[in-house]
Design an enzyme around this catalytic site. Structure first.
Site, PDB file in Angstrom:
ATOM      1  N   ILE A  24       6.898  -0.460   8.694  1.00 26.59           N
ATOM      2  CA  ILE A  24       6.703  -0.235  10.123  1.00 26.59           C
ATOM      3  C   ILE A  24       5.655  -1.200  10.691  1.00 26.59           C
ATOM      4  O   ILE A  24       5.358  -1.150  11.874  1.00 26.59           O
ATOM      5  CB  ILE A  24       6.335   1.244  10.403  1.00 26.59           C
ATOM      6  N   ASP A  25       5.109  -2.059   9.833  1.00 22.21           N
ATOM      7  CA  ASP A  25       4.184  -3.080  10.340  1.00 22.21           C
ATOM      8  C   ASP A  25       4.980  -4.224  10.979  1.00 22.21           C
ATOM      9  O   ASP A  25       6.213  -4.254  10.925  1.00 22.21           O
ATOM     10  CB  ASP A  25       3.257  -3.584   9.214  1.00 22.21           C
ATOM     11  N   TYR A  68      -1.139   7.763  12.797  1.00 23.25           N
ATOM     12  CA  TYR A  68      -0.402   6.547  13.160  1.00 23.25           C
ATOM     13  C   TYR A  68      -1.203   5.671  14.127  1.00 23.25           C
ATOM     14  O   TYR A  68      -1.069   4.441  14.085  1.00 23.25           O
ATOM     15  CB  TYR A  68       0.986   6.901  13.719  1.00 23.25           C
ATOM     16  N   CYS A 109      10.181   8.213  23.148  1.00 24.56           N
ATOM     17  CA  CYS A 109       9.972   9.278  24.122  1.00 24.56           C
ATOM     18  C   CYS A 109      10.906  10.447  23.835  1.00 24.56           C
ATOM     19  O   CYS A 109      12.125  10.270  23.802  1.00 24.56           O
ATOM     20  CB  CYS A 109      10.195   8.762  25.541  1.00 24.56           C
ATOM     21  N   LEU A 119       6.382  -6.073  -8.035  1.00 23.42           N
ATOM     22  CA  LEU A 119       5.236  -6.174  -8.938  1.00 23.42           C
ATOM     23  C   LEU A 119       5.560  -5.587 -10.311  1.00 23.42           C
ATOM     24  O   LEU A 119       5.165  -6.123 -11.342  1.00 23.42           O
ATOM     25  CB  LEU A 119       4.040  -5.444  -8.316  1.00 23.42           C
ATOM     26  N   ALA A 178       4.577 -10.480  -4.779  1.00 23.51           N
ATOM     27  CA  ALA A 178       5.538 -11.022  -3.819  1.00 23.51           C
ATOM     28  C   ALA A 178       5.090 -12.377  -3.279  1.00 23.51           C
ATOM     29  O   ALA A 178       5.925 -13.253  -3.028  1.00 23.51           O
ATOM     30  CB  ALA A 178       5.713 -10.031  -2.667  1.00 23.51           C
ATOM     31  N   HIS A 193      13.092   2.009   9.345  1.00 25.22           N
ATOM     32  CA  HIS A 193      12.212   3.174   9.441  1.00 25.22           C
ATOM     33  C   HIS A 193      11.335   3.129  10.698  1.00 25.22           C
ATOM     34  O   HIS A 193      10.313   3.813  10.758  1.00 25.22           O
ATOM     35  CB  HIS A 193      11.323   3.283   8.191  1.00 25.22           C
TER      36      HIS A 193
HETATM   37  N1  APR Z   1       4.083  -7.703  -4.715  1.00 26.08           N
HETATM   38  C1  APR Z   1       5.277  -7.118  -4.966  1.00 26.08           C
HETATM   39  N2  APR Z   1       5.425  -5.782  -5.111  1.00 26.08           N
HETATM   40  C2  APR Z   1       4.332  -5.030  -4.980  1.00 26.08           C
HETATM   41  C3  APR Z   1       3.044  -5.566  -4.725  1.00 26.08           C
HETATM   42  C4  APR Z   1       2.950  -6.978  -4.595  1.00 26.08           C
HETATM   43  N3  APR Z   1       1.791  -7.603  -4.349  1.00 26.08           N
HETATM   44  N4  APR Z   1       2.158  -4.543  -4.675  1.00 26.08           N
HETATM   45  C5  APR Z   1       2.843  -3.416  -4.901  1.00 26.08           C
HETATM   46  N5  APR Z   1       4.161  -3.698  -5.096  1.00 26.08           N
HETATM   47  C6  APR Z   1       5.277  -2.776  -5.365  1.00 26.08           C
HETATM   48  C7  APR Z   1       4.867  -1.561  -6.143  1.00 26.08           C
HETATM   49  O1  APR Z   1       4.932  -1.831  -7.546  1.00 26.08           O
HETATM   50  C8  APR Z   1       5.929  -0.549  -5.700  1.00 26.08           C
HETATM   51  O2  APR Z   1       7.054  -0.582  -6.570  1.00 26.08           O
HETATM   52  O3  APR Z   1       5.744  -2.318  -4.130  1.00 26.08           O
HETATM   53  C9  APR Z   1       6.329  -1.045  -4.315  1.00 26.08           C
HETATM   54  C10 APR Z   1       5.860  -0.164  -3.182  1.00 26.08           C
HETATM   55  O4  APR Z   1       6.491   1.084  -3.289  1.00 26.08           O
HETATM   56  P1  APR Z   1       6.217   2.247  -2.249  1.00 26.08           P
HETATM   57  O5  APR Z   1       4.759   2.431  -2.069  1.00 26.08           O
HETATM   58  O6  APR Z   1       6.995   3.438  -2.700  1.00 26.08           O
HETATM   59  O7  APR Z   1       6.784   1.695  -0.857  1.00 26.08           O
HETATM   60  P2  APR Z   1       8.287   1.662  -0.338  1.00 26.08           P
HETATM   61  O8  APR Z   1       9.244   1.491  -1.454  1.00 26.08           O
HETATM   62  O9  APR Z   1       8.322   0.672   0.772  1.00 26.08           O
HETATM   63  O10 APR Z   1       8.451   3.109   0.265  1.00 26.08           O
HETATM   64  C11 APR Z   1       9.666   3.445   0.874  1.00 26.08           C
HETATM   65  O11 APR Z   1       8.841   5.570   1.562  1.00 26.08           O
HETATM   66  O12 APR Z   1       7.150   6.893   2.405  1.00 26.08           O
HETATM   67  C12 APR Z   1       8.322   6.236   2.692  1.00 26.08           C
HETATM   68  O13 APR Z   1       9.053   5.581   4.812  1.00 26.08           O
HETATM   69  C13 APR Z   1       8.163   5.229   3.788  1.00 26.08           C
HETATM   70  O14 APR Z   1       9.235   3.091   4.059  1.00 26.08           O
HETATM   71  C14 APR Z   1       8.577   3.935   3.129  1.00 26.08           C
HETATM   72  C15 APR Z   1       9.468   4.400   2.013  1.00 26.08           C
END
Ligand code: APR
Length: 233
Positions: A89-90, A52, A113, A198, A215, A105
């Protein structure tokens, strides 16, 4: 019009922040379970802190993209009729201009803490186990909700979803609950539901309208549509 927007890693992808599930199911070379569970932290705190710390430092190398900026425009128009909840988390929503962001999240730029339960704004490293500025105990962990922990502010989120006229899910795979269930919940309470991703998410069939593409293109276009319905012709 009351709007709830849920965002996930995909909204930050065009800023250069890696998503979780797009590259062989690995997150920066790690299995998510190895760096995102309380058990992983208990077993190897230094490894998890270093992971992290690197993510927190990497924030300095990325910038918000047009999708983040468009959501800030939407907030400027809707005020508290917009509820923006992110799994990310960004801090790119804030740097894109959003003032009220619900980080379900947690946040990289915060430490939690384990001595006094305080959330402490934090921009540096935690890997050297610094003392908490509040209580002095050296038990600061990443302020991130890991698998097996309860996301922040679920009560507020539930109320917002119940009151929403529109629910929009942006850049999330729909693989992780409870966020993956928001579409069905909001839909049951009468919201129109829209996916901007996407590719089709795991729950794509639950949405009234699903649009697939980057996006950075889809979100500004959707925000323009909403703003056009608010402004007199
Ligand atoms: N524009 C739109 N969507 C996009 C783009 C883009 N440029 N690039 C990727 N994606 C999509 C992917 O197709 C995918 O469906 O974003 C999604 C990202 O999915 P994940 O990687 O699973 O992320 P997320 O859904 O935020 O994960 C949820 O999982 O690990 C935990 O706590 C973590 O908050 C996170 C949670």
């Amino acid at each position: 019009m009351r709007v709830v927007v849920l965002t996930g890693a995909g909204i930050s992808a065009e800023s250069g922040v890696p998503t979780f599930r797009d590259a062989d199911g690995l997150w920066e070379g790690h299995r998510v379970e190895d760096v995102a569970t309380p058990e992983a932290y208990e077993a190897q705190p230094s490894v998890v802190q270093a992971f992290y710390d690197a993510r927190r430092a990497a924030l300095a190398t990325v910038e918000p993209n047009p999708a983040h900026v468009a959501l800030a425009r939407l907030e400027a128009a809707l005020g508290d009729r917009l509820f923006l909840v992110t799994q990310n988390i960004d801090d790119l929503h804030e740097r894109g201009g959003s003032r009220h962001v619900h980080h379900m999240h947690g946040e990289l730029r915060s430490a939690l803490c384990r001595g006094c339960d305080q959330h402490v704004p934090w921009t540096g490293d935690l890997g050297d186990f610094p003392p908490c500025p509040g209580c002095g105990v050296a038990e600061l962990r990443p302020d991130v909700v890991w698998f097996g922990e309860v996301p922040y502010g679920m009560d507020q989120i539930q109320v917002a979803l119940q009151r929403a006229d529109v629910f929009v899910s942006i850049g999330t795979s729909g693989a992780v609950y409870p966020a993956a269930g928001f579409v069905q919940f909001a839909g049951r309470y009468g919201a129109r539901t829209i996916e901007l991703n996407l590719q089709p998410s795991e729950g794509t069939e639950y949405f009234d309208d699903a649009r697939h593409g980057p996006a950075g293109v889809l979100v500004p276009a959707w925000v323009d549509e909403v703003l056009a319905t608010l402004e007199p012709a």
